[in-house]
Design a protein around this motif. Sequence first.
Motif, PDB file in Angstrom:
ATOM      1  N   SER A   1      38.531  34.092  40.140  1.00  7.21           N
ATOM      2  CA  SER A   1      39.728  33.574  39.465  1.00  7.21           C
ATOM      3  C   SER A   1      39.727  32.047  39.447  1.00  7.21           C
ATOM      4  CB  SER A   1      40.995  34.112  40.126  1.00  7.21           C
ATOM      5  OG  SER A   1      40.993  33.842  41.504  1.00  7.21           O
ATOM      6  N   ALA A   2      39.166  31.404  40.469  1.00 12.50           N
ATOM      7  CA  ALA A   2      39.062  29.941  40.481  1.00 12.50           C
ATOM      8  C   ALA A   2      38.097  29.470  39.396  1.00 12.50           C
ATOM      9  CB  ALA A   2      38.604  29.455  41.852  1.00 12.50           C
ATOM     10  N   ASN A   3      37.013  30.221  39.191  1.00 15.36           N
ATOM     11  CA  ASN A   3      36.078  29.889  38.108  1.00 15.36           C
ATOM     12  C   ASN A   3      36.766  29.959  36.751  1.00 15.36           C
ATOM     13  OD1 ASN A   3      33.546  29.134  39.127  1.00 15.36           O
ATOM     14  ND2 ASN A   3      33.069  31.256  39.640  1.00 15.36           N
ATOM     15  N   LYS A   4      37.617  30.980  36.565  1.00 15.46           N
ATOM     16  CA  LYS A   4      38.345  31.114  35.301  1.00 15.46           C
ATOM     17  C   LYS A   4      39.294  29.942  35.096  1.00 15.46           C
ATOM     18  CE  LYS A   4      38.162  36.107  34.858  1.00 15.46           C
ATOM     19  NZ  LYS A   4      38.907  37.365  34.873  1.00 15.46           N
ATOM     20  N   VAL A   5      39.955  29.500  36.182  1.00 15.30           N
ATOM     21  CA  VAL A   5      40.867  28.358  36.090  1.00 15.30           C
ATOM     22  C   VAL A   5      40.092  27.112  35.659  1.00 15.30           C
ATOM     23  CG1 VAL A   5      42.277  26.770  37.457  1.00 15.30           C
ATOM     24  CG2 VAL A   5      42.606  29.218  37.692  1.00 15.30           C
ATOM     25  N   MET A   6      38.915  26.917  36.217  1.00 17.33           N
ATOM     26  CA  MET A   6      38.102  25.751  35.864  1.00 17.33           C
ATOM     27  C   MET A   6      37.686  25.786  34.396  1.00 17.33           C
ATOM     28  SD  MET A   6      35.766  25.130  39.235  1.00 17.33           S
ATOM     29  CE  MET A   6      34.712  24.031  38.345  1.00 17.33           C
ATOM     30  N   GLN A   7      37.376  26.959  33.890  1.00 16.35           N
ATOM     31  CA  GLN A   7      36.930  27.078  32.505  1.00 16.35           C
ATOM     32  C   GLN A   7      38.084  26.979  31.514  1.00 16.35           C
ATOM     33  OE1 GLN A   7      34.768  30.735  32.534  1.00 16.35           O
ATOM     34  NE2 GLN A   7      33.072  29.881  33.692  1.00 16.35           N
ATOM     35  N   SER A   8      39.304  27.254  31.974  1.00 16.55           N
ATOM     36  CA  SER A   8      40.447  27.241  31.061  1.00 16.55           C
ATOM     37  C   SER A   8      41.265  25.954  31.149  1.00 16.55           C
ATOM     38  CB  SER A   8      41.352  28.443  31.353  1.00 16.55           C
ATOM     39  OG  SER A   8      41.934  28.306  32.643  1.00 16.55           O
TER      40      SER A   8
ATOM     41  N   PRO B   1      42.670  22.238  30.262  1.00 18.58           N
ATOM     42  CA  PRO B   1      42.852  21.554  28.974  1.00 18.58           C
ATOM     43  C   PRO B   1      41.663  20.643  28.687  1.00 18.58           C
ATOM     44  CG  PRO B   1      44.747  21.205  30.436  1.00 18.58           C
ATOM     45  CD  PRO B   1      43.711  21.944  31.209  1.00 18.58           C
ATOM     46  N   SER B   2      41.423  20.375  27.420  1.00 20.05           N
ATOM     47  CA  SER B   2      40.237  19.605  27.029  1.00 20.05           C
ATOM     48  C   SER B   2      40.245  18.179  27.570  1.00 20.05           C
ATOM     49  CB  SER B   2      40.114  19.579  25.511  1.00 20.05           C
ATOM     50  OG  SER B   2      41.267  18.973  24.950  1.00 20.05           O
ATOM     51  N   LYS B   3      41.408  17.668  27.940  1.00 22.17           N
ATOM     52  CA  LYS B   3      41.460  16.292  28.455  1.00 22.17           C
ATOM     53  C   LYS B   3      40.976  16.196  29.906  1.00 22.17           C
ATOM     54  CE  LYS B   3      46.345  16.672  29.593  1.00 22.17           C
ATOM     55  NZ  LYS B   3      47.666  16.135  29.388  1.00 22.17           N
ATOM     56  N   HIS B   4      40.815  17.330  30.583  1.00 21.64           N
ATOM     57  CA  HIS B   4      40.325  17.341  31.963  1.00 21.64           C
ATOM     58  C   HIS B   4      38.997  18.085  32.049  1.00 21.64           C
ATOM     59  CE1 HIS B   4      43.904  15.612  33.682  1.00 21.64           C
ATOM     60  NE2 HIS B   4      44.662  16.506  33.076  1.00 21.64           N
ATOM     61  N   THR B   5      38.089  17.522  32.828  1.00 16.87           N
ATOM     62  CA  THR B   5      36.799  18.152  33.081  1.00 16.87           C
ATOM     63  C   THR B   5      36.660  18.325  34.580  1.00 16.87           C
ATOM     64  OG1 THR B   5      35.857  16.970  31.203  1.00 16.87           O
ATOM     65  CG2 THR B   5      34.317  17.936  32.762  1.00 16.87           C
ATOM     66  N   LEU B   6      36.373  19.523  35.024  1.00 14.34           N
ATOM     67  CA  LEU B   6      36.213  19.795  36.446  1.00 14.34           C
ATOM     68  C   LEU B   6      34.891  20.517  36.663  1.00 14.34           C
ATOM     69  CD1 LEU B   6      37.436  19.646  39.271  1.00 14.34           C
ATOM     70  CD2 LEU B   6      38.644  21.764  38.791  1.00 14.34           C
ATOM     71  N   GLU B   7      34.044  19.927  37.491  1.00 11.41           N
ATOM     72  CA  GLU B   7      32.760  20.522  37.840  1.00 11.41           C
ATOM     73  C   GLU B   7      32.824  20.997  39.282  1.00 11.41           C
ATOM     74  OE1 GLU B   7      29.267  18.075  36.544  1.00 11.41           O
ATOM     75  OE2 GLU B   7      30.886  16.638  36.173  1.00 11.41           O
ATOM     76  N   SER B   8      31.963  21.932  39.630  1.00  8.81           N
ATOM     77  CA  SER B   8      31.927  22.403  41.013  1.00  8.81           C
ATOM     78  C   SER B   8      30.487  22.451  41.506  1.00  8.81           C
ATOM     79  CB  SER B   8      32.567  23.781  41.121  1.00  8.81           C
ATOM     80  OG  SER B   8      31.830  24.714  40.377  1.00  8.81           O
ATOM     81  N   PHE B   9      30.332  22.081  42.774  1.00  7.92           N
ATOM     82  CA  PHE B   9      29.029  22.124  43.430  1.00  7.92           C
ATOM     83  C   PHE B   9      29.216  22.705  44.821  1.00  7.92           C
ATOM     84  CE2 PHE B   9      28.421  18.741  40.373  1.00  7.92           C
ATOM     85  CZ  PHE B   9      27.132  18.930  39.930  1.00  7.92           C
TER      86      PHE B   9
END
Length: 188
Positions: A91-98, A100-108
């Motif tokens: 569900s956290a992955n889905k939140v990251m993919q959804s 808004p276009s003005k925010h970019t969030l990457e995960s490592f």
Amino acid sequence: MVHDRGYLVSKSELEMELETFKRTFAPSGDVDRDQLTFVVQSRNDPTDQLLVFFPKDRSVGVKPLRVFVERMAQQQIPKGICVYQQSLTPSANKVMQSLPSKHTLESFNENELLVNITHHVLVPKHEVLTADEKATLLKRYRLKDSQLPRIQHSDPVARYYGLKRGQVVKILRESETAGRYVSYRLCI
């Protein structure tokens, strides 16, 4: 990694020794992950900022990510990186993919960042081209984007540099016959 992406990081932070790190961020033995969170700005554009976040939870769920995204919105920071310990929930992955276009969030995963892959002997030097450099390249060789060789968005080096779809990376390899071999790849 953020230094290699073109963000301002002090020399003292880049060259910090392990003992100094332990005294600063882990005086009790356990790393205080809240203290590790930091904001950096781009060398070329002061409005381009990046927030790096280290959640406490071993498995990061939706709640810490929402708090992190709200912080990004409050501070008007468009980009973020979440460095998690073990895993992200689906569900956290889905939140990251959804987002808004003005925010970019990457995960490592923090294990991915223990070794700088760009310093490995088998990984050639990569340089991310600016939009102007890309346009010049395409014009010089009379190419369209689709005619360039490709690099996957999920490629470890592409992830390390934070490549977006449509960006071009210049790859410099050593060559026995030519001395140096230059190629370009389009991120897809």
